[in-house]
Design a protein around this motif. Structure first.
Motif, PDB file in Angstrom:
ATOM      1  N   LYS A 194       3.700   1.638  -1.132  1.00 42.60           N
ATOM      2  CA  LYS A 194       4.456   1.803  -2.555  1.00 42.60           C
ATOM      3  C   LYS A 194       3.102   2.276  -3.516  1.00 42.60           C
ATOM      4  O   LYS A 194       3.542   3.342  -4.393  1.00 42.60           O
ATOM      5  N   ARG A 195       2.090   1.625  -3.380  1.00 48.46           N
ATOM      6  CA  ARG A 195       0.975   2.392  -4.363  1.00 48.46           C
ATOM      7  C   ARG A 195       0.817   3.880  -4.330  1.00 48.46           C
ATOM      8  O   ARG A 195       0.455   4.710  -4.967  1.00 48.46           O
ATOM      9  N   GLU A 196       0.896   4.129  -2.674  1.00 47.91           N
ATOM     10  CA  GLU A 196       0.678   5.730  -2.291  1.00 47.91           C
ATOM     11  C   GLU A 196       1.721   6.345  -3.110  1.00 47.91           C
ATOM     12  O   GLU A 196       1.518   7.411  -3.567  1.00 47.91           O
ATOM     13  N   LEU A 248      -2.245  -4.491 -10.472  1.00 46.77           N
ATOM     14  CA  LEU A 248      -0.917  -4.495 -10.951  1.00 46.77           C
ATOM     15  C   LEU A 248      -0.357  -6.148 -11.332  1.00 46.77           C
ATOM     16  O   LEU A 248      -0.966  -6.887 -10.890  1.00 46.77           O
ATOM     17  N   LEU A 260      -3.727  -6.325  -2.210  1.00 48.49           N
ATOM     18  CA  LEU A 260      -2.949  -5.488  -3.095  1.00 48.49           C
ATOM     19  C   LEU A 260      -3.385  -5.490  -4.541  1.00 48.49           C
ATOM     20  O   LEU A 260      -2.776  -4.483  -5.384  1.00 48.49           O
ATOM     21  N   LEU A 307       7.229  -4.181  -6.101  1.00 49.29           N
ATOM     22  CA  LEU A 307       5.891  -4.189  -6.758  1.00 49.29           C
ATOM     23  C   LEU A 307       5.949  -3.510  -8.001  1.00 49.29           C
ATOM     24  O   LEU A 307       6.537  -2.455  -8.338  1.00 49.29           O
ATOM     25  N   THR A 350      -6.851  -0.296  -9.605  1.00 51.43           N
ATOM     26  CA  THR A 350      -6.083  -0.533 -10.533  1.00 51.43           C
ATOM     27  C   THR A 350      -5.151  -1.874 -10.426  1.00 51.43           C
ATOM     28  O   THR A 350      -4.374  -1.912  -9.419  1.00 51.43           O
ATOM     29  N   ILE A 400      -0.933   5.212  -7.589  1.00 45.23           N
ATOM     30  CA  ILE A 400      -1.776   4.096  -8.213  1.00 45.23           C
ATOM     31  C   ILE A 400      -2.682   3.458  -7.421  1.00 45.23           C
ATOM     32  O   ILE A 400      -2.251   2.966  -6.294  1.00 45.23           O
ATOM     33  N   CYS A 439       5.195  -1.521 -11.002  1.00 44.51           N
ATOM     34  CA  CYS A 439       4.222  -0.457 -11.049  1.00 44.51           C
ATOM     35  C   CYS A 439       4.052  -0.258 -12.466  1.00 44.51           C
ATOM     36  O   CYS A 439       3.300   0.893 -12.701  1.00 44.51           O
ATOM     37  N   ASN A 490      11.818  -0.883  -7.650  1.00 42.17           N
ATOM     38  CA  ASN A 490      10.560  -0.417  -6.978  1.00 42.17           C
ATOM     39  C   ASN A 490      10.216  -1.076  -5.689  1.00 42.17           C
ATOM     40  O   ASN A 490       9.175  -1.408  -5.080  1.00 42.17           O
ATOM     41  N   ARG A 532       0.777  -1.214  -0.016  1.00 44.35           N
ATOM     42  CA  ARG A 532       0.133   0.158   0.050  1.00 44.35           C
ATOM     43  C   ARG A 532       0.695   1.256   0.038  1.00 44.35           C
ATOM     44  O   ARG A 532       0.558   2.200  -0.703  1.00 44.35           O
ATOM     45  N   LEU A 580      -5.934   1.307  -5.353  1.00 49.49           N
ATOM     46  CA  LEU A 580      -6.029  -0.189  -5.342  1.00 49.49           C
ATOM     47  C   LEU A 580      -6.826  -0.514  -6.151  1.00 49.49           C
ATOM     48  O   LEU A 580      -6.887  -1.898  -6.482  1.00 49.49           O
TER      49      LEU A 580
END
Length: 293
Positions: A135-137, A147, A168, A264, A145, A141, A266, A253, A133, A143
């Protein structure tokens, strides 16, 4: 159940000396695990339309955990514990027995229900999800969408993988034991432990510890100790006296919390972007249904 038994054991030990300052943080941590992890991740079990064995098991476990939690909390949160106890007993369809939570025997831990391997797997799952989470923030990007891939950099694959995939929204989980591709290990002196022992020599040995190579750190982790020399003095250090931290390598990443690391992917493809649109459409339709009754 395993974490409840661990909580009961720890709280009973601290309550011997009435050390509430040690009890309350453990209680908050358990409630966080119960509400934001167990209940939330078990929504599918609770919401099923049919009365199945799994649904009965989920509700029965939750009932038992809340009842015993009320008893654990009773000595230092007397009123909310009593309210919870009375509500649960009414829900069960019978008069409370005993009449009050404060007349119950204090619940003792059942060591046979403690599952250390399961607790480690849950803890690792939580860390991986929180890092994902994060890394997404970081890359902005959401949640919804999907990956393509999450790589968990850990030698041990004991993990509750399906929950990680769902939480995730990643299509594939991979594992890598080759930490050098993703992270750098850094050694740091544990000053609280070493300060008294080393005294004025602390600074010289701290510099030696910080300069440990990846091979030196691997040797420390496998053997449990390492011998170092500073200004002619030789000291043996245990793995408790030297803290090993993980740092993400630049250009990857990878995110790390010094205990576990994940990488992750991305990269967004047209297919993944369409998958995100599909989830967004479903979400808006469901909200429209709820708003319109």
């Amino acid at each position: 159940q395993s974490r409840l038994q661990t909580l009961k054991s720890n709280v009973a030990e601290e309550m011997e000396g009435y050390k509430l300052y040690n009890v309350v943080p453990q209680l908050f941590a358990f409630i966080e695990d119960l509400t934001n992890w167990y209940i939330r991740l078990s929504r599918g079990r609770f919401w099923g339309e049919e009365i199945t064995g799994d649904k009965i098991s989920a509700y029965s476990t939750l009932y038992e955990v809340l009842l015993e939690l009320a008893q654990v909390m009773a000595p230092f949160t007397p009123f909310i514990s009593e309210h919870l106890f009375q509500s649960l007993e009414r829900l069960a369809g019978h008069a409370p027995s005993p009449e009050s939570v404060h007349l119950c025997d204090y619940p003792m831990a059942d060591e046979q229900k403690v599952k250390p391997t399961l607790e480690v797997a849950v803890d690792r799952m939580q860390q991986v999800i929180l890092l994902g989470r994060q890394k997404r923030e970081e890359v902005k990007i959401g949640l919804r969408t999907p990956l393509a891939c999450l790589t968990i950099i850990n030698r041990d694959e004991a993990l509750l993988e399906s929950y990680v995939r769902d939480e995730l929204n990643v299509q594939e989980i991979r594992y890598s034991a080759d930490e050098s591709d993703y992270i750098e290990l850094q050694a740091k002196a544990n000053f609280p432990l070493l300060g008294k022992r080393l005294g004025k020599r602390m600074k010289a040995f701290a510099a030696q510890i910080s300069a440990l190579s990846p091979d030196d750190i691997a040797g420390l982790q496998s053997q449990g100790s390492i011998s170092l020399e500073a200004n002619g003095d030789v000291e043996v250090f245990s793995d408790e006296e030297i803290q090993v931290q993980q740092q993400a390598k630049p250009g990857t990443n990878t995110v790390s919390n010094s205990q576990i690391s994940v990488d992750l992917d991305c990269t967004l493809t047209p297919e993944l972007i369409r998958g995100g649109y599909a989830r967004e459409v479903v979400n808006r339709i469901q909200r429209g249904r709820k708003d319109s009754g």
